[in-house]
Design a protein around this motif. Structure first.
Motif, PDB file in Angstrom:
ATOM      1  N   THR A   1      50.636  39.743  39.280  1.00 25.08           N
ATOM      2  CA  THR A   1      50.219  39.139  40.534  1.00 25.08           C
ATOM      3  C   THR A   1      49.105  39.941  41.182  1.00 25.08           C
ATOM      4  OG1 THR A   1      52.427  38.220  40.920  1.00 25.08           O
ATOM      5  CG2 THR A   1      50.982  38.396  42.825  1.00 25.08           C
ATOM      6  N   VAL A   2      49.245  41.271  41.202  1.00 24.18           N
ATOM      7  CA  VAL A   2      48.211  42.117  41.788  1.00 24.18           C
ATOM      8  C   VAL A   2      46.912  41.972  41.009  1.00 24.18           C
ATOM      9  CG1 VAL A   2      47.496  44.499  42.186  1.00 24.18           C
ATOM     10  CG2 VAL A   2      49.805  43.775  42.787  1.00 24.18           C
ATOM     11  N   GLY A   3      46.991  41.997  39.694  1.00 20.82           N
ATOM     12  CA  GLY A   3      45.787  41.865  38.890  1.00 20.82           C
ATOM     13  C   GLY A   3      45.079  40.547  39.118  1.00 20.82           C
ATOM     14  N   ASP A   4      45.854  39.463  39.205  1.00 24.43           N
ATOM     15  CA  ASP A   4      45.262  38.137  39.418  1.00 24.43           C
ATOM     16  C   ASP A   4      44.659  38.008  40.809  1.00 24.43           C
ATOM     17  OD1 ASP A   4      46.032  37.425  36.888  1.00 24.43           O
ATOM     18  OD2 ASP A   4      47.850  36.372  37.531  1.00 24.43           O
ATOM     19  N   GLN A   5      45.381  38.468  41.830  1.00 25.41           N
ATOM     20  CA  GLN A   5      44.931  38.270  43.195  1.00 25.41           C
ATOM     21  C   GLN A   5      43.709  39.105  43.539  1.00 25.41           C
ATOM     22  OE1 GLN A   5      45.948  35.790  44.922  1.00 25.41           O
ATOM     23  NE2 GLN A   5      47.304  35.386  43.199  1.00 25.41           N
ATOM     24  N   LEU A   6      43.492  40.193  42.818  1.00 18.60           N
ATOM     25  CA  LEU A   6      42.323  41.024  43.098  1.00 18.60           C
ATOM     26  C   LEU A   6      41.036  40.225  42.934  1.00 18.60           C
ATOM     27  CD1 LEU A   6      41.099  43.731  43.790  1.00 18.60           C
ATOM     28  CD2 LEU A   6      41.288  44.380  41.384  1.00 18.60           C
ATOM     29  N   GLU A   7      40.956  39.419  41.887  1.00 22.40           N
ATOM     30  CA  GLU A   7      39.745  38.621  41.683  1.00 22.40           C
ATOM     31  C   GLU A   7      39.637  37.534  42.755  1.00 22.40           C
ATOM     32  OE1 GLU A   7      37.312  36.240  38.187  1.00 22.40           O
ATOM     33  OE2 GLU A   7      39.364  36.897  37.837  1.00 22.40           O
ATOM     34  N   HIS A   8      40.766  36.942  43.176  1.00 30.37           N
ATOM     35  CA  HIS A   8      40.728  35.948  44.248  1.00 30.37           C
ATOM     36  C   HIS A   8      40.193  36.574  45.532  1.00 30.37           C
ATOM     37  CE1 HIS A   8      44.224  33.734  42.035  1.00 30.37           C
ATOM     38  NE2 HIS A   8      43.043  33.440  41.523  1.00 30.37           N
ATOM     39  N   VAL A   9      40.605  37.819  45.799  1.00 29.41           N
ATOM     40  CA  VAL A   9      40.130  38.517  46.993  1.00 29.41           C
ATOM     41  C   VAL A   9      38.625  38.720  46.921  1.00 29.41           C
ATOM     42  CG1 VAL A   9      40.170  40.715  48.225  1.00 29.41           C
ATOM     43  CG2 VAL A   9      42.312  39.670  47.496  1.00 29.41           C
ATOM     44  N   GLN A  10      38.127  39.132  45.753  1.00 31.77           N
ATOM     45  CA  GLN A  10      36.690  39.378  45.612  1.00 31.77           C
ATOM     46  C   GLN A  10      35.889  38.107  45.857  1.00 31.77           C
ATOM     47  OE1 GLN A  10      36.731  41.255  41.685  1.00 31.77           O
ATOM     48  NE2 GLN A  10      35.986  43.125  42.654  1.00 31.77           N
ATOM     49  N   LEU A  11      36.338  37.002  45.305  1.00 33.45           N
ATOM     50  CA  LEU A  11      35.629  35.739  45.496  1.00 33.45           C
ATOM     51  C   LEU A  11      35.673  35.300  46.957  1.00 33.45           C
ATOM     52  CD1 LEU A  11      36.896  33.909  42.293  1.00 33.45           C
ATOM     53  CD2 LEU A  11      34.525  34.487  42.782  1.00 33.45           C
ATOM     54  N   THR A  12      36.820  35.453  47.595  1.00 39.22           N
ATOM     55  CA  THR A  12      36.976  35.041  48.996  1.00 39.22           C
ATOM     56  C   THR A  12      36.112  35.881  49.922  1.00 39.22           C
ATOM     57  OG1 THR A  12      39.255  34.310  48.590  1.00 39.22           O
ATOM     58  CG2 THR A  12      38.631  34.754  50.872  1.00 39.22           C
ATOM     59  N   VAL A  13      36.189  37.198  49.775  1.00 42.78           N
ATOM     60  CA  VAL A  13      35.447  38.097  50.648  1.00 42.78           C
ATOM     61  C   VAL A  13      33.952  38.027  50.344  1.00 42.78           C
ATOM     62  CG1 VAL A  13      35.153  40.492  51.376  1.00 42.78           C
ATOM     63  CG2 VAL A  13      37.439  39.596  50.944  1.00 42.78           C
ATOM     64  N   GLY A  14      33.601  37.822  49.086  1.00 40.99           N
ATOM     65  CA  GLY A  14      32.199  37.695  48.735  1.00 40.99           C
ATOM     66  C   GLY A  14      31.551  36.498  49.395  1.00 40.99           C
ATOM     67  N   GLN A  15      32.251  35.365  49.411  1.00 45.76           N
ATOM     68  CA  GLN A  15      31.723  34.169  50.054  1.00 45.76           C
ATOM     69  C   GLN A  15      31.586  34.384  51.560  1.00 45.76           C
ATOM     70  OE1 GLN A  15      34.240  30.631  50.307  1.00 45.76           O
ATOM     71  NE2 GLN A  15      32.496  29.368  49.699  1.00 45.76           N
ATOM     72  N   LEU A  16      32.582  35.036  52.167  1.00 45.83           N
ATOM     73  CA  LEU A  16      32.523  35.324  53.602  1.00 45.83           C
ATOM     74  C   LEU A  16      31.344  36.236  53.930  1.00 45.83           C
ATOM     75  CD1 LEU A  16      36.149  35.961  54.908  1.00 45.83           C
ATOM     76  CD2 LEU A  16      34.452  34.423  55.889  1.00 45.83           C
ATOM     77  N   SER A  17      31.117  37.233  53.103  1.00 48.17           N
ATOM     78  CA  SER A  17      30.031  38.179  53.350  1.00 48.17           C
ATOM     79  C   SER A  17      28.680  37.488  53.287  1.00 48.17           C
ATOM     80  CB  SER A  17      30.088  39.324  52.327  1.00 48.17           C
ATOM     81  OG  SER A  17      31.267  40.074  52.476  1.00 48.17           O
ATOM     82  N   GLU A  18      28.531  36.569  52.341  1.00 48.28           N
ATOM     83  CA  GLU A  18      27.273  35.842  52.241  1.00 48.28           C
ATOM     84  C   GLU A  18      27.083  34.923  53.450  1.00 48.28           C
ATOM     85  OE1 GLU A  18      25.014  32.660  49.289  1.00 48.28           O
ATOM     86  OE2 GLU A  18      26.770  33.738  48.583  1.00 48.28           O
ATOM     87  N   GLU A  19      28.159  34.284  53.884  1.00 50.32           N
ATOM     88  CA  GLU A  19      28.088  33.415  55.055  1.00 50.32           C
ATOM     89  C   GLU A  19      27.715  34.229  56.295  1.00 50.32           C
ATOM     90  OE1 GLU A  19      30.927  30.023  57.209  1.00 50.32           O
ATOM     91  OE2 GLU A  19      31.689  31.224  55.537  1.00 50.32           O
ATOM     92  N   ARG A  20      28.301  35.405  56.426  1.00 52.53           N
ATOM     93  CA  ARG A  20      28.005  36.271  57.570  1.00 52.53           C
ATOM     94  C   ARG A  20      26.550  36.732  57.527  1.00 52.53           C
ATOM     95  NH1 ARG A  20      30.525  39.389  61.389  1.00 52.53           N
ATOM     96  NH2 ARG A  20      29.602  41.400  61.856  1.00 52.53           N
ATOM     97  N   LEU A  21      26.058  37.061  56.343  1.00 52.20           N
ATOM     98  CA  LEU A  21      24.676  37.479  56.191  1.00 52.20           C
ATOM     99  C   LEU A  21      23.722  36.393  56.692  1.00 52.20           C
ATOM    100  CD1 LEU A  21      22.308  39.174  55.112  1.00 52.20           C
ATOM    101  CD2 LEU A  21      22.758  38.178  52.858  1.00 52.20           C
ATOM    102  N   HIS A  22      23.968  35.169  56.302  1.00 49.91           N
ATOM    103  CA  HIS A  22      23.103  34.070  56.706  1.00 49.91           C
ATOM    104  C   HIS A  22      23.088  33.926  58.225  1.00 49.91           C
ATOM    105  CE1 HIS A  22      20.802  30.437  56.166  1.00 49.91           C
ATOM    106  NE2 HIS A  22      21.692  29.713  56.830  1.00 49.91           N
TER     107      HIS A  22
END
Length: 288
Positions: free
Chosen positions: A65-86
């Motif tokens: 579960t930890v291994g799987d969710q780590l990638e979900h976190v990266q995708l979620t936070v990455g999208q948020l960071s790009e949205e914030r940048l814009h």
């Protein structure tokens, strides 16, 4: 000897670049791996360290579960960071020009609606207020908080909402005709259902959006901004006490902090995504 697949930062950047939810006006040069600054080697060290915890060695379900969710976190936070940048780039341009194009105004109003921001102000004062509120809301959350809350609400991905509805956080639908999971043997109140998601990633993104826009999390958003203003790292443990209204589980904030500490999830708060200052991202001089 437990080993889990490494997080492929190049694959992540490519998927983010191809995401059909990409924001208008954000060029591809802002999506490069170097500007994302994902540190694969550091992430692997953190993951190996966490999985060395005796609790993971004794329970493969939790480890996976930890291994799987780590990638979900990266995708979620990455999208948020790009949205914030814009948003920050647009705000910077607004502060210099004191005006927005029709397309920029439309984007800003759409973001205000998305994040539940309302004001009766008009003109420049309206734009300034919306920018201020958006920058409080459109921001990343610590990986340990997202992973710890998912672990508690989904029993490490094993409960019915997670298995049948891809719901990591047991989000509810009240008096809705939308498809959902009817509670079984939990209550005689059928006025609500568990929300169904197409994927676990969609569930995490929905939960993140709820925290960034919901009235129950206003204290958390102010606390996050205050910590950042002091140039301190925003960790899950720092925000845990602001999660008291997140669920009807008794002492959820304390349980969340305990879960993050016991399973050493806080190791991911800095190792996974690094400390990125998106406002200082390298932008061609022509765009400044």
């Amino acid at each position: 000897n437990l080993r889990f697949s490494e997080v492929d930062t190049v694959s992540f950047a490519a998927r983010l670049a191809l995401d059909d939810t990409a924001l208008p006006g954000v060029d591809r040069h802002l999506r490069t791996v170097s500007q994302m600054q994902f540190t694969e080697d550091v992430t692997d060290v953190a993951l190996d360290g966490v999985l060395a915890n005796d609790q993971f060695l004794g329970d493969l379900t939790i480890g996976h579960t930890v291994g799987d969710q780590l990638e979900h976190v990266q995708l979620t936070v990455g999208q948020l960071s790009e949205e914030r940048l814009h948003i920050r780039l647009l705000e910077d341009r607004f502060q210099k020009q004191h005006d927005l194009t029709a397309e920029e105004e439309k984007f800003l109003e759409q973001q205000a609606e998305k994040y539940d921001i309302f004001t009766r102000l008009t003109g420049e004062r309206r734009y300034a207020y919306i920018f201020k509120e958006l920058l409080l809301r459109v921001n990343k959350l610590p990986p340990s908080l997202l992973m710890g809350a998912a672990a508690i609400e989904s029993n490490w991905g094993t409960n019915r909402p997670a298995n049948e509805g891809n719901s990591l956080y047991r989000e509810l639908l009240w008096y809705s005709n939308e498809p959902g999971l009817i509670p079984e043997d939990e209550t005689e109140d059928y006025s609500y259902k568990y929300k169904i998601f197409p994927s676990l990633l969609a569930s995490m993104r929905s939960y993140t959006h709820k925290i960034n826009s919901g009235v129950n999390y206003e204290q958390l958003r102010f606390l996050r901004a205050e910590i950042e203003n002091r140039d301190k790292p925003v960790t899950g443990k720092a925000l845990a006490n602001a999660m008291i209204f997140d669920t009807n589980l008794r002492n959820f904030a304390g349980l969340l902090e305990y879960t993050m500490t016991f399973y050493e999830l806080t190791n991911f708060d800095e190792a996974t995504l690094g400390d990125i200052d998106w406002l200082d991202a390298k932008i061609p001089d022509a765009e400044k």
